[in-house]
Design an enzyme around this catalytic site. Sequence first.
Site, PDB file in Angstrom:
ATOM      1  N   CYS A  79       0.821  -1.208   0.000  1.00 53.81           N
ATOM      2  CA  CYS A  79       0.000   0.000   0.000  1.00 53.81           C
ATOM      3  C   CYS A  79       0.862   1.269   0.000  1.00 53.81           C
ATOM      4  O   CYS A  79       1.439   1.600  -1.030  1.00 53.81           O
ATOM      5  CB  CYS A  79      -0.980  -0.048   1.159  1.00 53.81           C
ATOM      6  SG  CYS A  79      -2.416   0.991   0.902  1.00 53.81           S
ATOM      7  N   HIS A 169      -3.432  -5.232   1.752  1.00 47.22           N
ATOM      8  CA  HIS A 169      -2.737  -5.500   3.014  1.00 47.22           C
ATOM      9  C   HIS A 169      -2.829  -6.983   3.398  1.00 47.22           C
ATOM     10  O   HIS A 169      -3.710  -7.341   4.199  1.00 47.22           O
ATOM     11  CB  HIS A 169      -3.389  -4.696   4.145  1.00 47.22           C
ATOM     12  CG  HIS A 169      -3.141  -3.228   4.076  1.00 47.22           C
ATOM     13  ND1 HIS A 169      -2.088  -2.614   4.703  1.00 47.22           N
ATOM     14  CD2 HIS A 169      -3.826  -2.239   3.454  1.00 47.22           C
ATOM     15  CE1 HIS A 169      -2.128  -1.319   4.479  1.00 47.22           C
ATOM     16  NE2 HIS A 169      -3.172  -1.066   3.728  1.00 47.22           N
ATOM     17  N   GLU A 171      -1.097  -8.487   5.434  1.00 49.10           N
ATOM     18  CA  GLU A 171      -0.796  -8.606   6.870  1.00 49.10           C
ATOM     19  C   GLU A 171      -2.042  -8.415   7.731  1.00 49.10           C
ATOM     20  O   GLU A 171      -1.998  -8.660   8.933  1.00 49.10           O
ATOM     21  CB  GLU A 171       0.322  -7.629   7.259  1.00 49.10           C
ATOM     22  CG  GLU A 171      -0.076  -6.175   7.446  1.00 49.10           C
ATOM     23  CD  GLU A 171      -0.300  -5.418   6.143  1.00 49.10           C
ATOM     24  OE1 GLU A 171      -0.256  -6.023   5.054  1.00 49.10           O
ATOM     25  OE2 GLU A 171      -0.542  -4.200   6.219  1.00 49.10           O
TER      26      GLU A 171
END
Length: 187
Positions: A79, A169, A171
């Site tokens: 990002c 994302h 994560e």
Amino acid sequence: MKIGILALQGAFAEHGRMLEKLGIQHFQIRRREDLLQGHDGIIIPGGESTVMAKLLRELRLLGPIKEEIENGMPVFGTCAGLILLASRIRNEEAYGFGTMDIAARRNAYGRQLGSFQAYADFGGGGKIEMTFIRAPYIEEAGTEVEVLAVVDGNIVAARQGNQLVTAFHPELTENLAVHRYFCNMAS
Ligand code: GLN
């Protein structure tokens, strides 16, 4: 193997959590001296790319990290990290590392779609959950760039040699596929 995670701002802790699940050692990069630790890859997290770029400059981290990337250090930008790696930013002067031959469009999905989920293939390995938060997409990719994921006709993951970027994302999901892909690049 050991991965350094840029930890100036944004979603850095979550990347550490993913690497732990993969059993990969990691440490946080907050100051220039942290780069002296041996490392096999660097993660540039999501957050606010303008703020991160300002801190990178103030802490004199921008130049040394850029040099590592140019010398082949594997790097993974999510990002805001994608925006910092892009050599071109639509309607703006590039202000980050600028090492990857892509044009990024910031906040590319409009206000009403500031945050959304999608399921799409990543690198031919099957569909994964993708979480987008005021995300960019890649509007142009140079000839050396391999496209790894496309959502609604827009490039949202790509690789150029030692550089991996995702507009989303990974994560923030439970899926380890993208981190596993990056660790393979770094090993
Ligand atoms: N919109 C942010 C930027 O332009 C990126 C958002 C994110 O990293 N989740 O830097």
